[in-house]
Design a protein around this motif. Structure first.
Motif, PDB file in Angstrom:
ATOM      1  N   GLU A 118       0.775  -1.232  -0.052  1.00 59.17           N
ATOM      2  CA  GLU A 118       0.109  -0.150   0.038  1.00 59.17           C
ATOM      3  C   GLU A 118       0.934   1.274  -0.071  1.00 59.17           C
ATOM      4  O   GLU A 118       0.297   2.300   0.203  1.00 59.17           O
ATOM      5  CB  GLU A 118      -0.966  -0.063   0.955  1.00 59.17           C
ATOM      6  N   HIS A 121      -0.560   3.944  -2.011  1.00 57.21           N
ATOM      7  CA  HIS A 121      -1.839   4.652  -1.484  1.00 57.21           C
ATOM      8  C   HIS A 121      -1.598   5.722  -0.490  1.00 57.21           C
ATOM      9  O   HIS A 121      -2.010   6.572  -0.340  1.00 57.21           O
ATOM     10  CB  HIS A 121      -2.811   3.467  -0.905  1.00 57.21           C
ATOM     11  N   HIS A 124       0.232   9.404  -0.608  1.00 53.20           N
ATOM     12  CA  HIS A 124      -0.432  10.787  -0.789  1.00 53.20           C
ATOM     13  C   HIS A 124      -1.038  11.478   0.527  1.00 53.20           C
ATOM     14  O   HIS A 124      -1.235  12.376   0.532  1.00 53.20           O
ATOM     15  CB  HIS A 124      -1.925  10.399  -1.436  1.00 53.20           C
ATOM     16  N   ASP A 125      -0.491  10.625   1.680  1.00 61.12           N
ATOM     17  CA  ASP A 125      -1.013  11.521   3.144  1.00 61.12           C
ATOM     18  C   ASP A 125      -0.319  12.516   3.242  1.00 61.12           C
ATOM     19  O   ASP A 125       0.911  12.247   3.296  1.00 61.12           O
ATOM     20  CB  ASP A 125      -0.962  10.242   4.064  1.00 61.12           C
ATOM     21  N   ARG A 126      -0.722  13.565   3.334  1.00 67.79           N
ATOM     22  CA  ARG A 126      -0.145  14.657   3.628  1.00 67.79           C
ATOM     23  C   ARG A 126       0.428  15.249   4.881  1.00 67.79           C
ATOM     24  O   ARG A 126       1.064  16.212   5.139  1.00 67.79           O
ATOM     25  CB  ARG A 126      -1.009  15.821   2.967  1.00 67.79           C
ATOM     26  N   TRP A 127      -0.079  14.401   5.966  1.00 70.80           N
ATOM     27  CA  TRP A 127       0.485  14.658   7.333  1.00 70.80           C
ATOM     28  C   TRP A 127       2.044  14.360   7.619  1.00 70.80           C
ATOM     29  O   TRP A 127       2.536  15.165   8.710  1.00 70.80           O
ATOM     30  CB  TRP A 127      -0.368  13.976   8.480  1.00 70.80           C
ATOM     31  N   ARG A 128       2.523  13.618   6.815  1.00 67.40           N
ATOM     32  CA  ARG A 128       3.833  13.257   6.856  1.00 67.40           C
ATOM     33  C   ARG A 128       4.687  13.684   5.630  1.00 67.40           C
ATOM     34  O   ARG A 128       4.126  13.309   4.545  1.00 67.40           O
ATOM     35  CB  ARG A 128       4.278  11.913   7.239  1.00 67.40           C
ATOM     36  N   HIS A 131       7.184   8.672   3.843  1.00 69.69           N
ATOM     37  CA  HIS A 131       6.511   7.638   4.450  1.00 69.69           C
ATOM     38  C   HIS A 131       7.414   6.248   4.426  1.00 69.69           C
ATOM     39  O   HIS A 131       7.450   5.452   3.669  1.00 69.69           O
ATOM     40  CB  HIS A 131       5.437   7.213   3.405  1.00 69.69           C
TER      41      HIS A 131
END
Lengths: 131, 227
Positions: A118, A121, A124-128, A131
């Protein structure tokens, strides 16, 4: 075949030691001198056909032809998966005093696989930032 | 791309294969078949002990007709517990957060208990719609209420499991994000939040096991009424 001169100064005589006399299990007499070890291993190497070799024994240049001898039918793939499972099971889990290590290694592999699966997937998480 | 906290519940796929397939197949690998030896290795001994204790406990209130369901209920319990606990590992996917899976478990099993009851002992099964000792004027209303509660059971079973697991995972992600964001700004608050996160993780472990147990227990109760 070249004849190598004997460079070893130790005359190898397997002697009964205290360990071999008092132990209840088989203690093979292995020579400690590297020259004698090398002579023994050269005597043990027999020519093996390419198809019967294990992956770690195949030389890099022989790799494509070795892959050609493997069975890639569905039955063959299933057999190799089952063989892999049995090897892992018998080495790490089906032992007399198995610990948490066998299952823990497997779960660590599962975590790594899930991460790889993943990554596309969660990148695209913008909090960090990373990854 | 809009990112929301619910993105963790979207089923990720790689090369066309969804991760849910791996996650559902995994419990089967983790429980090896016992060999025919008298003493097995530690993993199989533990596994056998747990399954025996649990099945014994579950079959206590059921009569002999319900014992036919022992294999199904025990394997369902093992499956749900394993999936819930594996979902607490980092980066893993929990299939039981998907409502489709939980309804797929709840509806057929509940329907099976109802059909068994209606087929074998229809009077007793219908009699459950009216509790004993009801005052006579209340009877029509109560029958309607009990029928509605009968049909809500599969919905409740599925949604209970989904909601509990989804809420737990969401809370963990929210609080973890809060800790990360607070750490450079207010370290003390971040440490307090990290303590909360630790306690929440312990709670989630408990919830994972309890919810699986409740699911199977309720199913066994429905079975007990109808068998």
């Amino acid at each position: 075949m070249q004849r190598t001169r004997s460079i070893c100064h130790v005359i190898y005589k397997p002697r009964p030691t205290l360990c071999s006399l008092t132990s209840l299990h088989f203690t093979p007499s292995v020579p400690r001198c590297s020259h004698h070890l090398e002579v023994r291993s050269k005597m043990a190497d027999k020519p093996v056909a390419l198809a019967q070799k294990k992956l770690m024994d195949v030389k890099l240049g022989q790799l494509p032809s070795w892959l050609g001898t493997r069975d890639f039918t569905p039955n063959g793939l299933l057999g190799s998966v089952r063989g892999g499972y049995e090897r892992y099971y018998n080495k790490y889990i089906n032992v007399r005093k198995g610990g948490i290590g066998g299952v823990a290694m497997f779960l660590a592999g599962y975590i790594a696989l899930s991460y790889l699966w993943e990554y596309d997937h969660i990148k695209h998480d913008r909090w960090r930032k990373y990854h | 791309m809009m990112t929301s906290f619910f993105d963790q519940f979207a089923s990720p796929s790689y090369l066309g294969i969804p991760l849910i397939a791996v996650a559902i197949a995994l419990p089967w690998v983790l429980y090896p078949t016992p060999s025919s030896r008298w003493i097995n290795n530690r993993l199989i001994t533990l596994q056998g002990w747990f399954i025996n204790r649990f099945t014994n406990q579950l079959m206590l209130p059921l009569n002999v007709g319900g014992h036919k369901w022992a294999l199904l209920l025990a394997s369902l319990m093992i499956f749900l517990i394993t999936i819930n606990m594996l979902g607490l590992l980092p980066y893993t996917f929990t299939p039981t957060t998907q409502l489709s899976l939980n309804m797929g478990f709840a509806v057929p099993l509940w329907l099976a208990t109802v059909i068994i009851g209606m087929r074998n002992q229809p009077t007793v099964a219908l009699g459950h719609l009216l509790p004993e000792g009801t005052p006579i004027p209340l009877i029509p209303v109560l029958i309607i209420i009990e029928t509605i509660s009968l049909f809500i059971r599969p919905l409740a079973l599925g949604v209970r499991l989904t909601a509990n697991l989804t809420a737990g995972h969401l809370l963990i992600q929210l609080i973890a994000t809060a800790v990360f964001v607070l750490l450079p700004m207010m370290p003390t608050v971040a440490i307090l939040t990290a303590t909360v996160l630790f306690l929440l993780t312990l709670l989630e472990v408990a919830v994972a096991m309890i919810q699986a147990y409740v699911f199977v227990l309720l199913l066994s109760l429905y079975l007990q009424e109808n068998v």
